[in-house]
Each structure stands twice: as C-alpha cells, then as structure tokens.
Design a protein around this motif. Structure first.
Motif, PDB file in Angstrom:
ATOM      1  N   SER A  13       7.747  22.233  -2.272  1.00  0.00           N
ATOM      2  CA  SER A  13       8.508  22.027  -3.503  1.00  0.00           C
ATOM      3  C   SER A  13       8.933  20.574  -3.637  1.00  0.00           C
ATOM      4  O   SER A  13       8.847  19.969  -4.719  1.00  0.00           O
ATOM      5  N   TYR A  14       9.388  19.989  -2.546  1.00  0.00           N
ATOM      6  CA  TYR A  14       9.809  18.589  -2.527  1.00  0.00           C
ATOM      7  C   TYR A  14       8.637  17.682  -2.881  1.00  0.00           C
ATOM      8  O   TYR A  14       8.754  16.769  -3.719  1.00  0.00           O
ATOM      9  N   ARG A  15       7.496  17.927  -2.279  1.00  0.00           N
ATOM     10  CA  ARG A  15       6.296  17.133  -2.550  1.00  0.00           C
ATOM     11  C   ARG A  15       5.906  17.226  -4.024  1.00  0.00           C
ATOM     12  O   ARG A  15       5.559  16.208  -4.643  1.00  0.00           O
ATOM     13  N   THR A  16       5.956  18.416  -4.583  1.00  0.00           N
ATOM     14  CA  THR A  16       5.589  18.597  -5.985  1.00  0.00           C
ATOM     15  C   THR A  16       6.465  17.765  -6.900  1.00  0.00           C
ATOM     16  O   THR A  16       5.980  17.102  -7.826  1.00  0.00           O
ATOM     17  N   ARG A  17       7.775  17.753  -6.645  1.00  0.00           N
ATOM     18  CA  ARG A  17       8.671  16.973  -7.483  1.00  0.00           C
ATOM     19  C   ARG A  17       8.420  15.475  -7.318  1.00  0.00           C
ATOM     20  O   ARG A  17       8.442  14.723  -8.288  1.00  0.00           O
ATOM     21  N   LEU A  18       8.194  15.035  -6.093  1.00  0.00           N
ATOM     22  CA  LEU A  18       7.923  13.615  -5.875  1.00  0.00           C
ATOM     23  C   LEU A  18       6.654  13.177  -6.596  1.00  0.00           C
ATOM     24  O   LEU A  18       6.603  12.087  -7.180  1.00  0.00           O
ATOM     25  N   LEU A  19       5.621  14.011  -6.571  1.00  0.00           N
ATOM     26  CA  LEU A  19       4.382  13.672  -7.260  1.00  0.00           C
ATOM     27  C   LEU A  19       4.552  13.722  -8.772  1.00  0.00           C
ATOM     28  O   LEU A  19       4.004  12.883  -9.498  1.00  0.00           O
ATOM     29  N   THR A  20       5.311  14.690  -9.258  1.00  0.00           N
ATOM     30  CA  THR A  20       5.530  14.812 -10.694  1.00  0.00           C
ATOM     31  C   THR A  20       6.203  13.569 -11.256  1.00  0.00           C
ATOM     32  O   THR A  20       5.895  13.124 -12.363  1.00  0.00           O
ATOM     33  N   TYR A  21       7.127  13.002 -10.477  1.00  0.00           N
ATOM     34  CA  TYR A  21       7.894  11.841 -10.938  1.00  0.00           C
ATOM     35  C   TYR A  21       7.613  10.637 -10.038  1.00  0.00           C
ATOM     36  O   TYR A  21       8.521   9.888  -9.674  1.00  0.00           O
ATOM     37  N   SER A  22       6.353  10.435  -9.710  1.00  0.00           N
ATOM     38  CA  SER A  22       6.000   9.387  -8.752  1.00  0.00           C
ATOM     39  C   SER A  22       6.367   7.990  -9.249  1.00  0.00           C
ATOM     40  O   SER A  22       6.556   7.080  -8.445  1.00  0.00           O
ATOM     41  N   GLY A  23       6.482   7.819 -10.570  1.00  0.00           N
ATOM     42  CA  GLY A  23       6.859   6.518 -11.099  1.00  0.00           C
ATOM     43  C   GLY A  23       8.249   6.076 -10.679  1.00  0.00           C
ATOM     44  O   GLY A  23       8.563   4.890 -10.715  1.00  0.00           O
ATOM     45  N   ALA A  24       9.072   7.056 -10.282  1.00  0.00           N
ATOM     46  CA  ALA A  24      10.449   6.739  -9.876  1.00  0.00           C
ATOM     47  C   ALA A  24      10.597   6.621  -8.366  1.00  0.00           C
ATOM     48  O   ALA A  24      11.722   6.463  -7.875  1.00  0.00           O
ATOM     49  N   MET A  25       9.508   6.653  -7.632  1.00  0.00           N
ATOM     50  CA  MET A  25       9.616   6.662  -6.173  1.00  0.00           C
ATOM     51  C   MET A  25      10.267   5.409  -5.619  1.00  0.00           C
ATOM     52  O   MET A  25      10.917   5.456  -4.576  1.00  0.00           O
ATOM     53  N   SER A  26      10.102   4.285  -6.305  1.00  0.00           N
ATOM     54  CA  SER A  26      10.718   3.065  -5.799  1.00  0.00           C
ATOM     55  C   SER A  26      12.243   3.192  -5.769  1.00  0.00           C
ATOM     56  O   SER A  26      12.907   2.568  -4.937  1.00  0.00           O
ATOM     57  N   LEU A  27      12.797   4.008  -6.655  1.00  0.00           N
ATOM     58  CA  LEU A  27      14.241   4.246  -6.636  1.00  0.00           C
ATOM     59  C   LEU A  27      14.671   4.925  -5.340  1.00  0.00           C
ATOM     60  O   LEU A  27      15.755   4.667  -4.820  1.00  0.00           O
ATOM     61  N   LEU A  28      13.819   5.804  -4.841  1.00  0.00           N
ATOM     62  CA  LEU A  28      14.185   6.617  -3.688  1.00  0.00           C
ATOM     63  C   LEU A  28      14.245   5.807  -2.405  1.00  0.00           C
ATOM     64  O   LEU A  28      14.832   6.256  -1.414  1.00  0.00           O
ATOM     65  N   MET A  29      13.643   4.635  -2.406  1.00  0.00           N
ATOM     66  CA  MET A  29      13.681   3.794  -1.225  1.00  0.00           C
ATOM     67  C   MET A  29      15.042   3.132  -1.040  1.00  0.00           C
ATOM     68  O   MET A  29      15.369   2.650   0.039  1.00  0.00           O
ATOM     69  N   HIS A  30      15.850   3.137  -2.102  1.00  0.00           N
ATOM     70  CA  HIS A  30      17.129   2.432  -2.055  1.00  0.00           C
ATOM     71  C   HIS A  30      18.314   3.319  -2.407  1.00  0.00           C
ATOM     72  O   HIS A  30      19.454   2.855  -2.326  1.00  0.00           O
ATOM     73  N   ARG A  31      18.055   4.578  -2.784  1.00  0.00           N
ATOM     74  CA  ARG A  31      19.143   5.444  -3.240  1.00  0.00           C
ATOM     75  C   ARG A  31      19.018   6.833  -2.642  1.00  0.00           C
ATOM     76  O   ARG A  31      17.934   7.418  -2.635  1.00  0.00           O
ATOM     77  N   ALA A  32      20.147   7.339  -2.165  1.00  0.00           N
ATOM     78  CA  ALA A  32      20.222   8.716  -1.678  1.00  0.00           C
ATOM     79  C   ALA A  32      21.551   9.299  -2.139  1.00  0.00           C
ATOM     80  O   ALA A  32      22.502   9.410  -1.365  1.00  0.00           O
ATOM     81  N   PRO A  33      21.654   9.638  -3.433  1.00  0.00           N
ATOM     82  CA  PRO A  33      22.926  10.131  -3.959  1.00  0.00           C
ATOM     83  C   PRO A  33      23.394  11.391  -3.232  1.00  0.00           C
ATOM     84  O   PRO A  33      22.595  12.269  -2.921  1.00  0.00           O
ATOM     85  N   LEU A  34      24.698  11.450  -2.975  1.00  0.00           N
ATOM     86  CA  LEU A  34      25.267  12.624  -2.319  1.00  0.00           C
ATOM     87  C   LEU A  34      25.530  13.695  -3.364  1.00  0.00           C
ATOM     88  O   LEU A  34      26.334  13.509  -4.275  1.00  0.00           O
ATOM     89  N   THR A  35      24.821  14.806  -3.278  1.00  0.00           N
ATOM     90  CA  THR A  35      24.984  15.904  -4.220  1.00  0.00           C
ATOM     91  C   THR A  35      25.109  17.219  -3.461  1.00  0.00           C
ATOM     92  O   THR A  35      24.763  17.318  -2.276  1.00  0.00           O
ATOM     93  N   LEU A  36      25.580  18.229  -4.170  1.00  0.00           N
ATOM     94  CA  LEU A  36      25.641  19.557  -3.579  1.00  0.00           C
ATOM     95  C   LEU A  36      24.252  20.043  -3.207  1.00  0.00           C
ATOM     96  O   LEU A  36      24.057  20.680  -2.165  1.00  0.00           O
ATOM     97  N   ALA A  37      23.258  19.725  -4.047  1.00  0.00           N
ATOM     98  CA  ALA A  37      21.889  20.126  -3.752  1.00  0.00           C
ATOM     99  C   ALA A  37      21.419  19.543  -2.424  1.00  0.00           C
ATOM    100  O   ALA A  37      20.789  20.224  -1.605  1.00  0.00           O
ATOM    101  N   GLU A  38      21.731  18.272  -2.195  1.00  0.00           N
ATOM    102  CA  GLU A  38      21.336  17.641  -0.937  1.00  0.00           C
ATOM    103  C   GLU A  38      22.045  18.295   0.247  1.00  0.00           C
ATOM    104  O   GLU A  38      21.432  18.546   1.294  1.00  0.00           O
ATOM    105  N   GLN A  39      23.325  18.593   0.086  1.00  0.00           N
ATOM    106  CA  GLN A  39      24.070  19.232   1.166  1.00  0.00           C
ATOM    107  C   GLN A  39      23.490  20.600   1.507  1.00  0.00           C
ATOM    108  O   GLN A  39      23.404  20.973   2.677  1.00  0.00           O
ATOM    109  N   ARG A  40      23.092  21.349   0.473  1.00  0.00           N
ATOM    110  CA  ARG A  40      22.494  22.661   0.723  1.00  0.00           C
ATOM    111  C   ARG A  40      21.136  22.520   1.410  1.00  0.00           C
ATOM    112  O   ARG A  40      20.777  23.314   2.269  1.00  0.00           O
TER     113      ARG A  40
END
Length: 210
Positions: free
Chosen positions: A113-140
């Motif tokens: 599921s994680y891979r599918t979302r990353l591929l779907t929005y691959s244009g935003a991957m550069s954001l993920l190299m510098h950001r890891a927002p703390l969310t309830l989803a991440e905690q779960r």
C-alpha cells in the motif's frame, strides 16, 4: 475567471490539486497563485486552510502521500497536529482481515500500500526526503510495524532498527524505480512489483532470523 466564492474548498481538494500541479510542472512549479488559479479561488483562500503558508501545505502533502492505511482505528480530525493529517478518501484494507494476518503478511500488506501511494505521487518524493510530519496515521503505522516486528522476535532497539530498515527499503525501492522510468531497460510494472516483493521478502526473512 477566479471566483471569490470559496464554498466547497477543503484541505483535501487543495492537496489533490497541488499534487496535480506537481505531477505536471514539478515541485518548483507549485505556487499559491497557480494553485488558486487551478482551484478558481483567490490565492488568499488557501491560507484559510493553511495559515502558515507553503511550508504547512508541503507538510500536509507529505503526510497525504505517505499514509498507507492498513490498520484500524484511524479517525479523521485527530492527531498531534490536526492540520497536517492526510485528507479523507484513501482506500483502506479491511482492518479485521489485516490484523489477523501473520506478522510478515501484515508488513507486506502495508508495504504494498505504501509503495502504491509513493508511485502514484512520485512527483512529490523530493518532499519526503526532508519532511516527516507527525500524524496520527504515522503513529498507528509505527505501532503496527513495531507489534509485527516484536511478534517476529525482535526486542529493544532492534524493533526501531527493523522499522527504519523497512521504511528505508520502501522509499529507496520506489526512488530507484522512478529514477529509471522511461529507459528501455526499465522493468514493466509487473516485474517492478516482483522485484520489490523479492527484496521485501529477503528483508523480512532477515528480520525474522534476527
């Protein structure tokens, strides 16, 4: 023509439209003015939902892209920073089915599921190299992965090390695939998924033997 009627404008709509712009123009092509034009609202209307501006929007995009919902109990509008939660409308696995799977299959369901979302929005991957927002989803997600790894036999610091290995593998694998897209020797999606699962199984075998 830009409308001054902002009824119906939502965080989800803003994030999704921002991702459309990123997909077509790249991250550098996203501006509040261009986003407002695409949504047919004044740019200032976006600040009603993202009062801290573009940085807050980027955090929300990163949270939206990286949320793979395969665990139960996620409630919209909750979390350490509500404004950085991903928008609603993400397909979710049947939580009872997922939670009853063996540890390695639970992790595999999440990873796919994680891979599918990353591929779907691959244009935003550069954001993920510098950001890891703390969310309830991440905690779960962290709780689910940690519980699965403990079931596999890991304990203490090795649980966090195993979790980091899984997250790093998913990000790195997708980054590698995206990097070589368009080349004649790049694999098709069926083979790309097979390679992803091959590496994931190898990693899970190693974690289970730790």
């Amino acid at each position: 023509m830009v409308s001054r009627n902002n009824a119906g404008l939502s965080r989800e709509l803003i994030i999704v439209e921002a991702l459309h712009i990123i997909a077509g123009r790249g991250l550098g092509g996203l501006s509040m003015r261009r986003l407002g034009d695409a949504l047919e609202v004044e740019a200032m209307a976006i600040y009603h939902h993202f009062p801290r501006g573009k940085e807050q929007l980027f955090n929300a995009i990163a949270a939206y892209v990286t949320t793979a919902r395969v665990v139960s109990g996620l409630t919209e509008g909750q979390g350490p920073e509500e404004e950085e939660l991903p928008a609603a409308g993400i397909a979710e696995e049947d939580p009872d089915r997922v939670e009853n799977l063996p540890w390695d299959r639970r992790i595999t369901a999440w990873a796919e599921s994680y891979r599918t979302r990353l591929l779907t929005y691959s244009g935003a991957m550069s954001l993920l190299m510098h950001r890891a927002p703390l969310t309830l989803a991440e905690q779960r997600t962290v709780a689910m992965l940690d519980a699965a790894l403990e079931e596999a036999g890991l304990s203490g610091d090795d649980v966090a090390r195993g979790r980091d290995s899984l997250l790093s593998y998913c990000l790195g694998s997708v980054g590698h695939q995206v990097r070589y897209e368009g080349r004649e020797d790049s694999p098709g999606e069926v083979e790309a998924l097979a390679r992803f699962l091959f590496g994931l199984r190898a990693l899970l075998r190693g974690l289970g033997a730790s």
